[in-house]
Structures are given as structure tokens and as C-alpha cells.
Design a protein around this motif. Structure first.
Motif, PDB file in Angstrom:
ATOM      1  N   ALA A  35     -13.635 -18.216  40.724  1.00  0.00           N
ATOM      2  CA  ALA A  35     -12.864 -17.446  39.739  1.00  0.00           C
ATOM      3  C   ALA A  35     -13.823 -16.970  38.647  1.00  0.00           C
ATOM      4  CB  ALA A  35     -11.777 -18.311  39.134  1.00  0.00           C
ATOM      5  N   PRO A  36     -13.558 -15.810  38.071  1.00  0.00           N
ATOM      6  CA  PRO A  36     -14.441 -15.323  37.008  1.00  0.00           C
ATOM      7  C   PRO A  36     -14.342 -16.223  35.773  1.00  0.00           C
ATOM      8  CG  PRO A  36     -12.531 -13.901  37.241  1.00  0.00           C
ATOM      9  CD  PRO A  36     -12.467 -14.883  38.355  1.00  0.00           C
ATOM     10  N   GLU A  37     -15.424 -16.310  35.046  1.00  0.00           N
ATOM     11  CA  GLU A  37     -15.441 -17.102  33.808  1.00  0.00           C
ATOM     12  C   GLU A  37     -14.594 -16.411  32.759  1.00  0.00           C
ATOM     13  OE1 GLU A  37     -19.337 -17.841  32.259  1.00  0.00           O
ATOM     14  OE2 GLU A  37     -20.151 -18.287  34.241  1.00  0.00           O
ATOM     15  N   SER A  38     -13.973 -17.206  31.911  1.00  0.00           N
ATOM     16  CA  SER A  38     -13.245 -16.639  30.785  1.00  0.00           C
ATOM     17  C   SER A  38     -14.244 -16.171  29.739  1.00  0.00           C
ATOM     18  CB  SER A  38     -12.327 -17.690  30.161  1.00  0.00           C
ATOM     19  OG  SER A  38     -11.361 -18.101  31.089  1.00  0.00           O
ATOM     20  N   LEU A  39     -13.943 -15.037  29.133  1.00  0.00           N
ATOM     21  CA  LEU A  39     -14.820 -14.505  28.095  1.00  0.00           C
ATOM     22  C   LEU A  39     -14.439 -15.084  26.745  1.00  0.00           C
ATOM     23  CD1 LEU A  39     -14.880 -10.731  29.093  1.00  0.00           C
ATOM     24  CD2 LEU A  39     -16.597 -12.456  29.594  1.00  0.00           C
ATOM     25  N   SER A  40     -15.437 -15.267  25.895  1.00  0.00           N
ATOM     26  CA  SER A  40     -15.141 -15.687  24.526  1.00  0.00           C
ATOM     27  C   SER A  40     -14.522 -14.499  23.790  1.00  0.00           C
ATOM     28  CB  SER A  40     -16.419 -16.136  23.823  1.00  0.00           C
ATOM     29  OG  SER A  40     -17.248 -15.021  23.563  1.00  0.00           O
ATOM     30  N   GLU A  41     -13.937 -14.767  22.633  1.00  0.00           N
ATOM     31  CA  GLU A  41     -13.303 -13.687  21.869  1.00  0.00           C
ATOM     32  C   GLU A  41     -14.333 -12.617  21.505  1.00  0.00           C
ATOM     33  OE1 GLU A  41     -10.787 -13.218  17.749  1.00  0.00           O
ATOM     34  OE2 GLU A  41     -10.577 -15.071  18.890  1.00  0.00           O
ATOM     35  N   GLU A  42     -15.558 -13.043  21.240  1.00  0.00           N
ATOM     36  CA  GLU A  42     -16.633 -12.110  20.889  1.00  0.00           C
ATOM     37  C   GLU A  42     -16.995 -11.216  22.077  1.00  0.00           C
ATOM     38  OE1 GLU A  42     -21.105 -13.063  20.255  1.00  0.00           O
ATOM     39  OE2 GLU A  42     -20.094 -13.413  18.338  1.00  0.00           O
ATOM     40  N   GLU A  43     -16.898 -11.765  23.287  1.00  0.00           N
ATOM     41  CA  GLU A  43     -17.267 -11.024  24.490  1.00  0.00           C
ATOM     42  C   GLU A  43     -16.168 -10.077  24.965  1.00  0.00           C
ATOM     43  OE1 GLU A  43     -20.185 -14.211  26.729  1.00  0.00           O
ATOM     44  OE2 GLU A  43     -18.017 -14.501  26.824  1.00  0.00           O
ATOM     45  N   GLN A  44     -14.950 -10.279  24.520  1.00  0.00           N
ATOM     46  CA  GLN A  44     -13.836  -9.444  24.967  1.00  0.00           C
ATOM     47  C   GLN A  44     -13.778  -8.162  24.144  1.00  0.00           C
ATOM     48  OE1 GLN A  44     -10.238 -11.718  24.952  1.00  0.00           O
ATOM     49  NE2 GLN A  44     -10.997 -13.175  26.433  1.00  0.00           N
ATOM     50  N   THR A  45     -14.629  -7.239  24.494  1.00  0.00           N
ATOM     51  CA  THR A  45     -14.699  -5.967  23.786  1.00  0.00           C
ATOM     52  C   THR A  45     -14.304  -4.835  24.731  1.00  0.00           C
ATOM     53  OG1 THR A  45     -17.015  -5.699  24.367  1.00  0.00           O
ATOM     54  CG2 THR A  45     -16.552  -6.749  22.257  1.00  0.00           C
ATOM     55  N   ALA A  46     -13.803  -3.773  24.157  1.00  0.00           N
ATOM     56  CA  ALA A  46     -13.450  -2.604  24.951  1.00  0.00           C
ATOM     57  C   ALA A  46     -14.734  -1.972  25.483  1.00  0.00           C
ATOM     58  CB  ALA A  46     -12.686  -1.614  24.097  1.00  0.00           C
ATOM     59  N   PHE A  47     -14.624  -1.316  26.638  1.00  0.00           N
ATOM     60  CA  PHE A  47     -15.777  -0.646  27.201  1.00  0.00           C
ATOM     61  C   PHE A  47     -16.269   0.457  26.261  1.00  0.00           C
ATOM     62  CE2 PHE A  47     -17.655   2.598  30.066  1.00  0.00           C
ATOM     63  CZ  PHE A  47     -18.719   1.843  30.523  1.00  0.00           C
ATOM     64  N   ILE A  48     -15.321   1.189  25.697  1.00  0.00           N
ATOM     65  CA  ILE A  48     -15.634   2.245  24.732  1.00  0.00           C
ATOM     66  C   ILE A  48     -14.946   1.876  23.427  1.00  0.00           C
ATOM     67  CG2 ILE A  48     -15.388   4.693  24.164  1.00  0.00           C
ATOM     68  CD1 ILE A  48     -15.234   5.256  27.155  1.00  0.00           C
ATOM     69  N   GLU A  49     -15.687   1.894  22.340  1.00  0.00           N
ATOM     70  CA  GLU A  49     -15.098   1.556  21.049  1.00  0.00           C
ATOM     71  C   GLU A  49     -14.038   2.587  20.684  1.00  0.00           C
ATOM     72  OE1 GLU A  49     -17.993   0.713  18.003  1.00  0.00           O
ATOM     73  OE2 GLU A  49     -19.349  -0.140  19.507  1.00  0.00           O
ATOM     74  N   ASP A  50     -12.924   2.124  20.121  1.00  0.00           N
ATOM     75  CA  ASP A  50     -11.804   3.006  19.799  1.00  0.00           C
ATOM     76  C   ASP A  50     -12.200   4.163  18.891  1.00  0.00           C
ATOM     77  OD1 ASP A  50      -9.791   2.081  21.359  1.00  0.00           O
ATOM     78  OD2 ASP A  50      -8.869   0.824  19.826  1.00  0.00           O
ATOM     79  N   ASP A  51     -13.041   3.909  17.911  1.00  0.00           N
ATOM     80  CA  ASP A  51     -13.401   5.002  16.984  1.00  0.00           C
ATOM     81  C   ASP A  51     -14.305   6.052  17.625  1.00  0.00           C
ATOM     82  OD1 ASP A  51     -15.380   3.058  17.060  1.00  0.00           O
ATOM     83  OD2 ASP A  51     -15.984   3.336  14.972  1.00  0.00           O
ATOM     84  N   LEU A  52     -14.846   5.789  18.814  1.00  0.00           N
ATOM     85  CA  LEU A  52     -15.678   6.776  19.507  1.00  0.00           C
ATOM     86  C   LEU A  52     -14.891   7.597  20.528  1.00  0.00           C
ATOM     87  CD1 LEU A  52     -18.867   4.626  20.227  1.00  0.00           C
ATOM     88  CD2 LEU A  52     -18.512   6.280  18.380  1.00  0.00           C
ATOM     89  N   ARG A  53     -13.677   7.171  20.822  1.00  0.00           N
ATOM     90  CA  ARG A  53     -12.876   7.853  21.852  1.00  0.00           C
ATOM     91  C   ARG A  53     -12.426   9.235  21.368  1.00  0.00           C
ATOM     92  NH1 ARG A  53      -8.440   4.007  24.413  1.00  0.00           N
ATOM     93  NH2 ARG A  53      -8.012   5.981  25.384  1.00  0.00           N
ATOM     94  N   THR A  54     -12.445  10.186  22.263  1.00  0.00           N
ATOM     95  CA  THR A  54     -12.005  11.547  21.928  1.00  0.00           C
ATOM     96  C   THR A  54     -10.725  11.916  22.680  1.00  0.00           C
ATOM     97  OG1 THR A  54     -13.380  12.462  23.681  1.00  0.00           O
ATOM     98  CG2 THR A  54     -14.358  12.314  21.477  1.00  0.00           C
ATOM     99  N   ASP A  55     -10.193  10.999  23.473  1.00  0.00           N
ATOM    100  CA  ASP A  55      -9.021  11.316  24.277  1.00  0.00           C
ATOM    101  C   ASP A  55      -7.712  10.908  23.618  1.00  0.00           C
ATOM    102  OD1 ASP A  55      -9.535   8.605  24.517  1.00  0.00           O
ATOM    103  OD2 ASP A  55      -8.857   8.509  26.594  1.00  0.00           O
ATOM    104  N   LYS A  56      -7.748  10.514  22.385  1.00  0.00           N
ATOM    105  CA  LYS A  56      -6.506  10.099  21.699  1.00  0.00           C
ATOM    106  C   LYS A  56      -5.888  11.273  20.993  1.00  0.00           C
ATOM    107  CE  LYS A  56      -7.353   5.277  20.866  1.00  0.00           C
ATOM    108  NZ  LYS A  56      -7.391   4.242  19.864  1.00  0.00           N
TER     109      LYS A  56
END
Length: 56
Positions: A35-56
């Protein structure tokens, strides 16, 4: 630097050394995987940061 001739001979070697029974055993549907390891809260980040997204 590899050349096409070296690549071809490497492929030929792999084909000659392939073991069909071993390959079949590795492709069994019931093969267990870890089974995959659980990520720490610090490691659980979005692939693309929300403020960089242009599709919103």
C-alpha cells in the motif's frame, strides 16, 4: 553515447534471455503490492498551486 546498433543488440539480448514462464508469473492478477505510504500534512500539496492556476 548509445547508437542504434547498440540498442538493437541490447534488444536482441533481452529477447533471447526472456523467460516466458517468469514473465507470466509476474503478470498474475492476484499479485500483492505494498500500500502507498501516507503523506504528512506538509507533503500533501496540490500539483499546481491555486494562485498559479489560470483555469478558474
Amino acid at each position: 553515447m548509445s547508437t542504434t546498433n547498440n540498442d538493437t543488440s541490447d534488444i536482441k539480448k533481452a529477447v533471447e534471455q526472456a523467460n516466458g514462464q517468469e514473465i507470466e508469473k509476474n503478470l498474475e492478477d492476484n499479485k500483492k503490492v505494498d500500500a502507498p505510504e501516507s503523506l504528512s500534512e506538509e507533503e500533501q500539496t496540490a500539483f499546481i498551486e491555486d494562485d498559479l492556476r489560470t483555469d478558474k
